[in-house]
Design a protein around this motif. Structure first.
Motif, short mmCIF file in Angstrom:
data_model
loop_
_atom_site.label_atom_id
_atom_site.label_comp_id
_atom_site.label_asym_id
_atom_site.label_seq_id
_atom_site.Cartn_x
_atom_site.Cartn_y
_atom_site.Cartn_z
N ARG B 362 0.82 -1.21 0.00
CA ARG B 362 0.00 0.00 0.00
C ARG B 362 0.85 1.26 0.00
N HIS B 363 1.80 1.35 0.92
CA HIS B 363 2.61 2.56 1.02
C HIS B 363 3.59 2.71 -0.13
N SER B 366 1.75 4.15 -3.26
CA SER B 366 1.38 5.56 -3.22
C SER B 366 2.58 6.49 -3.09
N ALA B 367 3.79 5.92 -2.93
CA ALA B 367 4.94 6.73 -2.51
C ALA B 367 5.27 7.89 -3.44
N GLU B 384 -6.29 5.25 -0.12
CA GLU B 384 -4.98 4.67 -0.43
C GLU B 384 -5.09 3.15 -0.58
N ILE B 385 -5.85 2.56 0.33
CA ILE B 385 -6.04 1.11 0.26
C ILE B 385 -6.77 0.75 -1.04
N ARG B 386 -7.76 1.57 -1.40
CA ARG B 386 -8.51 1.27 -2.61
C ARG B 386 -7.57 1.30 -3.83
N GLU B 389 -5.33 -1.70 -3.75
CA GLU B 389 -6.09 -2.91 -4.11
C GLU B 389 -6.32 -2.97 -5.61
N SER B 401 -2.51 -9.57 0.95
CA SER B 401 -3.23 -8.30 1.04
C SER B 401 -2.27 -7.18 0.70
N VAL B 402 -2.80 -5.99 0.57
CA VAL B 402 -1.92 -4.87 0.26
C VAL B 402 -1.11 -4.45 1.48
N MET B 403 -1.37 -5.08 2.63
CA MET B 403 -0.59 -4.80 3.82
C MET B 403 0.66 -5.69 3.88
#
Lengths: 416, 512
Positions: B362-363, B366-367, B384-386, B389, B401-403
């Protein structure tokens, strides 16, 4: 696909492939789940163990209302410093100067208020201004001149200690007017009347717990809406109940002592604000990015210099806050004030799970790390343990905490 | 003493998921200069690391017979004790120590007391320097020397170890013509003194000029051994051996319909950050919408340097030249400006420069465009999660997962995270530097498919790759770089591996 076959029989050879399989299918057996969260939950467990240990060793004195109040008052400024320090460490830096800055800001305030008779709030403002200026000084050298923070702040440690001696002219100043003393020694109580305990303190505790539950629930709902994995509902309830119970017990004890310390409110506001700053703002996220992989952050367009500069300005600001609290608590300014505070703050951040290499750490973790140190020091003092042994124990705890972290990382690297 | 000094038989070396060497055999005669040729990734350096013990005995299969005896080197010290010395492409000298200190590093000249006898060390060093033709004082620090002289110090260091077999990995890659000529001359003199050399080089002109025999590697296998002394071997002949493989048709089909020009680069010149040479020299090229433009070049040709210097001046100094985006000149003096202007650069080294490995998908996604997800500096974390994903789904990133921590993903999935990150910046020009390096065939195909999808949306793609089949399979046009200069431009319909390799290896013939 031989490994699929062997894993379905659940026998030996598949065991070492378990992490990889879990990654792709989303199934993780309880063991990996525990191991994955050990780092985060580990320090909470450690804190509980240490609190319990000293409760037993001191026959419950360490959990008495008076002593809990004492811990809060006695270690609040270290915790404030630890907030700034963990952000510095996440960014991949270090700050060795905060003890000297605590002394300098406190002494500037003391000179204005005690020596020159200005009002108490002017001392506070001046201390904050000095802290920000010191932070900007460090930030300039680290971010724009490219000097390693270790060197810059080592120089700052000497520099600002020296300036403290000059400002104070080598003597201690005391006492502050009553308003100034209230910052660290004041309590909010009796606002709702007392029946042998302070109802206001309990109310604030209740509001805090309710806020925690509501925000946790909202995050959870949002996560589910965005189809993210969440902890099971009973687990979530258990967590809220547990935290609520601890907070309310804590509030109950405070209410039976002298009420709600003003510093605790200051600290709670700072923890909340900086917790959000680190996790939810562009700035906070860029600090993690810089500490995690500096070249990658640069190549992602992060303005590394600007971010580093403000990280240090912020550290200067929080050093000033700690300086105000400390000078208020000690009711004056001394040339040797704040000696070695930087080491306590750094230790708190590392015990709280920050990584030596940067990019990892949380404000909450640093608070727990700081509390571990606080409870240990306080407990050992209550037991009458010699100062020298206290130092030995604290040193070992720091070493073990970081060794655990390094070991953990190596293990994670090996399973990649 | 037999005529053969070294024989490596059926060497197989595998890394997790990749077979770097398969059944490679080479024979080197005593007192010859033996060249090893092959494309990037053909396995040359790996083979030399096996030989010199960097990869210890047991980590590979096959046998090595050196000087008539089977050997099992457990490390560099082991191989050096037997007289096998390797000089790596990146020189291993300590900059602030003197020449003599470097030469005897780890091999110090000690007196009877156990202390270093500096008089002897400096005298020995001076003698060694003379033998390699380097006129420098032995106490001069390494930093005061140019790369060419440093290379000679490395050779002097090798000689101090009583070398029998000297291995040089790309010895002239960083040298100018004069220094290269000196070095080749020295190698000839060493040969005359009976020292055998193995040389890895991309410069085919050099190889035909100096080598006695050549082993050609391709895709981790031995292709052939050419004897230069008994028959004339031309550069074309070597190239045929290096590239003569089947073109697998695993490049997804794409209808090419380039639109108007998106990016134009004019007279781009970049100097090396510390050395006084041009890494990119007066390069001009264009990319159109819906077009994949390839940049081919050998190691050290300046491909990455070109891309990174365009991307917010992330590399080099004294950068001159102009960038135009859709006909309008743009400023891209910082990475943020470059990103703001719609340029994205996906690095060749995703672990070092592309990803925050300790953070989650996730991070990382978006970085590079976190501000798009933020209002007043406040990140909308569910949004951000969306986004993450959506990337995970579109790119088929395999993670629970994106985590999930990026460092734990496979190379192919990491590369998809890098691509996701850059696509989220919504670029007009996407520069992909070695986009499929170190990832498996399945993931490669997926990456190619993604690239084609982007091009179909009208993005302009610049693709830098060491794999010529990849460029031929993916690009519309291919530029070639050699030593920082643009040496050619071919539409893919006219390009072949042989033609490209000729343009890529285009350098001045070294002086004989």
């Amino acid at each position: 696909m031989t490994d699929v076959k062997s894993s379905s029989t659940g026998q030996g050879p598949s065991a070492d492939q378990a992490p990889a399989r879990a990654l792709h299918t989303g199934i993780s057996d309880p063991r990996t789940l525990v191991m994955r969260n050990l780092r985060q939950s580990g320090i909470f467990v450690a804190l509980v163990v240490i609190v319990a240990l000293f409760a037993v060793l001191t026959d419950g004195v360490s959990l008495s209302p008076g002593n809990i109040t004492n811990i809060v008052l006695q270690y609040s400024y270290i915790l404030v410093l630890a907030i700034g320090m963990v952000i510095v460490i996440i960014g991949g830096h270090i700050d060795l100067s905060v003890g000297s800055v605590v002394a300098l800001t406190g002494s500037v305030s003391a000179v204005l208020v005690i020596q020159q008779g200005h009002p108490w709030w002017l001392g506070v403002l001046a201390a904050l201004a000095v802290g920000l200026a010191v932070g900007a000084w460090h930030g300039f050298w680290v971010a724009y001149a490219g000097i390693p923070a270790f060197i810059v702040t080592l120089a700052g440690m000497l520099l600002f200690r020296g300036l403290t001696l000059r400002v104070l002219d080598n003597i201690s100043l005391s006492p502050f007017p009553a308003e100034y003393q209230r910052i660290a020694a004041g309590f909010l109580n009796g606002l709702l009347g007392g029946q042998g305990f302070d109802a206001f303190t309990l109310l604030i505790g209740g509001v805090a717990v309710a806020g925690y539950a509501v925000s946790g629930f909202r995050t959870r709902v949002a996560r589910i809406r965005y189809q993210q994995p969440v902890e099971s509902f009973p687990l979530f309830v258990a967590r809220v109940v547990l935290v609520g119970a601890v907070v309310m017990y804590f509030a109950w004890q405070l209410a039976h002592a002298r009420g709600l310390p003003i510093v605790l409110i200051v600290l709670a506001v700072l923890v909340l604000a900086y917790g959000l700053l680190t996790r939810r703002t562009v700035f906070g996220r860029q600090v993690y990015a810089i500490g995690g992989n500096l070249p990658a952050a640069m190549l992602s367009g992060v303005k590394v210099r600007t971010v580093n500069f403000w990280v240090f300005v912020n550290m200067g600001f929080l050093s000033a806050v700690a300086g105000i609290i400390y000078s208020s608590r000690s009711n004056g300014a001394q040339p040797a004030a704040g000696n070695m505070f930087e080491l306590d703050a750094i230790a708190a951040a590392f015990i709280g799970g920050a990584a030596v290499t940067g990019g990892v750490g949380t404000v909450v973790g640093a608070m727990v790390g700081g509390l571990i140190m606080a409870v240990m020091s306080n407990g050992m003092q209550l037991m009458g343990v010699d100062q020298s042994m206290q130092s030995v124990v604290k040193g070992l705890v720091l070493l073990v905490a970081v060794a655990f972290d390094v070991y953990n990382k190596r293990r994670a690297g090996a399973s990649r | 003493m037999s005529d053969t000094i070294l024989e490596m038989r059926n060497i197989t070396k595998t890394f997790p998921g990749v077979a770097a060497l398969q059944d490679v055999s080479i024979v080197v005669r005593r007192g010859e200069i033996h060249a090893i040729c092959g494309e990037n990734g053909a396995g040359k350096s790996t083979l030399m690391k096996v030989l010199s013990g960097v990869y210890p005995a047991g980590s590979y299969e096959g046998e090595i017979i050196f000087d008539g005896r089977p050997v099992h080197f457990r490390g560099i010290r082991d191989s050096e004790a037997q007289g096998v010395v390797i000089i790596h492409q990146e020189l291993a000298l300590v900059p602030h120590l003197s020449i003599a200190e470097n030469i005897f590093l780890g091999n110090e000249r000690c007196g009877r007391t156990g202390l270093i006898d500096w008089n002897r060390a400096n005298a020995d060093a001076t003698a060694l320097l003379e033998s390699v033709g380097l006129r420098e004082n032995a106490v001069t620090p390494i930093v005061a020397l140019g790369v060419g002289k440093q290379q000679l110090v490395e050779i002097a260091k090798a000689l101090s170890k009583e070398v029998k077999l000297l291995i040089l990995d790309e010895p002239t890659a960083a040298l100018n013509d004069v220094d290269s000529a000196h070095l080749l001359d020295l190698l000839r003199r060493l040969r005359d003194r009976g020292i055998t050399c193995i040389m890895i080089s991309h410069k085919l002109g050099e190889i035909t000029a100096i080598a006695d025999s050549i082993t050609v590697l391709r895709d981790g296998r031995t292709v052939e051994r050419l004897d230069v002394r008994s028959a004339e071997v031309t550069q074309d002949r070597i190239i045929r051996g290096m590239v003569g493989r089947d073109l697998h048709s695993f490049y997804p089909d794409r209808v090419s319909s380039p639109g108007e020009e998106v990016l134009r680069v004019e007279n781009w010149t970049v100097r090396h950050p510390t050395q006084d040479r041009r890494v990119v020299d007066d390069v001009s090229f264009t990319v159109r919408a819906g077009e994949v433009v390839g940049i081919a070049g050998l190691m050290g040709a300046g491909r990455t340097e070109l891309a990174m210097s365009m991307f917010g001046r992330s590399y080099g100094r004294d950068i001159t030249g102009r960038l135009f985006l859709r006909g309008r000149e743009i400023r891209a003096r910082t990475v943020a400006e470059a990103i703001g202007n719609g340029i994205a650069y996906a690095t060749e080294d995703r672990k070092r420069y592309g990803l925050n490995l300790i953070d989650d998908i996730r991070h990382n996604v978006s970085a590079a465009a976190l501000r798009k997800l933020a209002r007043f500096g406040w990140v909308h974390d569910n949004e951000e999660i969306r986004v993450a994903e959506a990337s995970r789904r579109d790119m088929n990133i395999k993670a629970p997962s994106v985590m999930a921590t990026v460092g734990k993903l496979s190379g192919g999935n990491q590369q998809k995270v890098v691509l996701s990150k850059w696509l989220f910046t919504d670029p007009e020009v996407l520069i992909l530097d070695e986009p499929t390096r170190g990832i498996d065939v399945g993931a490669k195909f997926e990456i190619y498919t993604i690239v084609n999808r982007l091009v179909a949306q009208g993005k302009a793609v610049v693709m830098i790759s060491s794999e010529l089949p990849e460029l031929l399979g993916m690009c519309d046009r291919i530029y070639t770089l050699a030593a920082g200069r643009l040496t050619g431009e071919l539409p893919v319909s006219e390009a072949t591996q042989e033609k490209l390799m000729q343009l890529m290896a285009k350098d001045k013939e070294p002086a004989r």
